[in-house]
Motif scaffolding. Structure first.
Motif, PDB file in Angstrom:
ATOM      1  N   UNK A 167      -5.225  17.400  -6.374  1.00 61.10           N
ATOM      2  CA  UNK A 167      -6.215  17.721  -5.181  1.00 61.10           C
ATOM      3  C   UNK A 167      -5.653  16.809  -3.776  1.00 61.10           C
ATOM      4  N   UNK A 168      -5.281  17.698  -2.794  1.00 63.52           N
ATOM      5  CA  UNK A 168      -4.833  16.883  -1.801  1.00 63.52           C
ATOM      6  C   UNK A 168      -5.810  16.056  -1.009  1.00 63.52           C
ATOM      7  N   UNK A 169      -5.170  15.033  -0.152  1.00 61.86           N
ATOM      8  CA  UNK A 169      -6.217  14.040   0.331  1.00 61.86           C
ATOM      9  C   UNK A 169      -7.344  14.558   1.089  1.00 61.86           C
ATOM     10  N   UNK A 182       0.911  -1.188   0.105  1.00 61.85           N
ATOM     11  CA  UNK A 182       0.138   0.021   0.187  1.00 61.85           C
ATOM     12  C   UNK A 182       0.703   1.130  -0.026  1.00 61.85           C
ATOM     13  N   UNK A 183       0.355   2.130  -0.624  1.00 60.90           N
ATOM     14  CA  UNK A 183       1.068   3.546  -0.715  1.00 60.90           C
ATOM     15  C   UNK A 183       0.311   4.574  -0.027  1.00 60.90           C
ATOM     16  N   UNK A 184       0.765   5.233   0.718  1.00 62.84           N
ATOM     17  CA  UNK A 184       0.167   6.586   1.699  1.00 62.84           C
ATOM     18  C   UNK A 184      -0.217   7.627   0.283  1.00 62.84           C
ATOM     19  N   UNK A 185      -1.426   7.582  -0.076  1.00 62.92           N
ATOM     20  CA  UNK A 185      -1.762   8.770  -0.923  1.00 62.92           C
ATOM     21  C   UNK A 185      -2.022  10.066  -0.091  1.00 62.92           C
ATOM     22  N   UNK A 186      -1.155  10.898  -0.680  1.00 64.27           N
ATOM     23  CA  UNK A 186      -1.562  12.349  -0.137  1.00 64.27           C
ATOM     24  C   UNK A 186      -1.985  13.503  -0.932  1.00 64.27           C
ATOM     25  N   UNK A 187      -2.409  12.781  -2.212  1.00 60.56           N
ATOM     26  CA  UNK A 187      -3.121  13.513  -3.084  1.00 60.56           C
ATOM     27  C   UNK A 187      -3.921  12.660  -4.338  1.00 60.56           C
ATOM     28  N   UNK A 188      -4.979  13.361  -5.023  1.00 58.40           N
ATOM     29  CA  UNK A 188      -5.489  12.483  -6.098  1.00 58.40           C
ATOM     30  C   UNK A 188      -5.436  13.426  -7.293  1.00 58.40           C
ATOM     31  N   UNK A 189      -5.704  12.655  -8.388  1.00 58.90           N
ATOM     32  CA  UNK A 189      -5.579  13.510  -9.550  1.00 58.90           C
ATOM     33  C   UNK A 189      -6.991  13.536 -10.229  1.00 58.90           C
ATOM     34  N   UNK A 190      -7.528  14.656 -10.520  1.00 58.08           N
ATOM     35  CA  UNK A 190      -8.804  14.793 -11.071  1.00 58.08           C
ATOM     36  C   UNK A 190      -8.548  14.999 -12.471  1.00 58.08           C
TER      37      UNK A 190
END
Length: 314
Positions: A92-94, A6-14
């Motif tokens: 966009x940040x988590x 698992x990777x710690x997601x710090x942001x998402x891509x819209x």
């Protein structure tokens, strides 16, 4: 060993509505216009109702609150999308994503409850006109509004907390222009059965109960209006409900397809179109629907503009 993958997601891509660079300017211009029109229209309704003492009634009390919610609704997603296009970024940040989810659910619920309150107001006005002042008193209206905010807040908090407990894999790409429950659940590596169950059960009830209440209200309204002997009286009664019915149809017709259909039936194009409809188009059209169909709103709007013009002339 699996947890190490698992990777710690710090942001998402819209991804937005199109991945083609040549279309970004068109999308930016279109959404900027829709946002400005929607924001200005809803603020205009609030100012018009607030400035006209004749509109200080329960129906327009709920309408002004609906306009406030719609203004916040359209402001919760579109500005971020416009900034991303302008800055040529899609991130966009988590925390920002979870915040956006919270407010989107909160404001959608408030739209739902306010439409129910407005339907009840019309039911009382048409079916029980002699008891209208007691059944729709200031205290009752405030109680309806306050309980709506409370339930909507708890519901949005429930989904946000359930979403925050999930783990996300390497993929952090959301094929929407904003953060929403369904695409985020599809990205999660965790078991999302509880989240999906809450969407169907709690979310279903949140939508279904007000919808049924609206349906029952209008069943009684139609029955009462049909008993009116004069055609003019029938037309007058129905004219007070026309704009509300148009908004109800637009709202439920778009939001139901996204949240109350099984996950297996979801497609990116279908959900994106439905999301644009209820997140942007519906809040933009609501002020026009009410202003064009309501003589009182037309008069209040003209009065507001005449006051502004007079003050500018002075």
């Amino acid at each position: 060993m699996e947890e190490e993958n698992y990777t710690s997601v710090s942001e998402f891509i819209l991804l937005g509505l199109s991945s083609q660079p040549e279309r970004q300017d068109l999308i930016f211009g279109l959404f900027l216009v829709m946002y400005l029109v929607g924001a200005a229209g809803n603020l205009l309704i609030i100012l018009a109702i607030g400035s006209d003492s004749h509109l200080h009634t329960p129906m327009y009390f709920f309408l002004s609150n609906l306009s406030l919610v719609d203004f916040c609704f359209i402001s919760s997603t579109v500005p971020k999308m416009l900034v991303n296009i302008q800055m040529q970024t899609q991130s966009i940040s988590y925390c920002g994503c979870l915040t956006q989810i919270y407010f989107c659910i909160l404001l959608a619920n408030m739209d739902n409850f306010l439409l129910m309150a407005m339907a009840y107001d019309r039911y009382v006005a048409i079916c029980h006109p002699l008891h209208y002042s007691t059944m729709m008193s200031l205290q009752i209206c405030a109680l309806m509004l306050g309980s709506s905010w409370l339930i909507a807040s708890l519901h949005s908090l429930l989904h946000t907390v359930l979403m925050a407990r999930l783990e996300f894999c390497a993929s952090n790409v959301i094929p929407y222009f904003f953060c929403d429950l369904i695409p985020l659940l599809q990205l999660s590596c965790s078991n999302t059965q509880l989240n999906q169950l809450m969407i169907l059960l709690v979310g279903g009830l949140i939508v279904l109960i007000p919808f049924l209440a609206i349906l029952v209200s209008y069943t009684h309204i139609v029955s009462a209006v049909l008993k009116v002997p004069s055609t003019q009286g029938k037309q007058k009664a129905f004219s007070t409900c026309g704009s509300h019915l148009a908004v109800v149809t637009l709202f439920y017709g778009t939001i139901t397809g996204v949240y109350l259909s099984p996950s297996s039936s979801h497609s990116t194009d279908k959900d994106s179109l439905a999301s644009v409809m209820y997140m942007v188009v519906t809040p933009m059209l609501n002020p026009f629907i009410y202003c064009l169909r309501s003589k009182d709103m037309k008069g209040a709007t003209r009065k507001l503009f005449s006051i502004k013009a007079l003050s500018c002339g002075l």
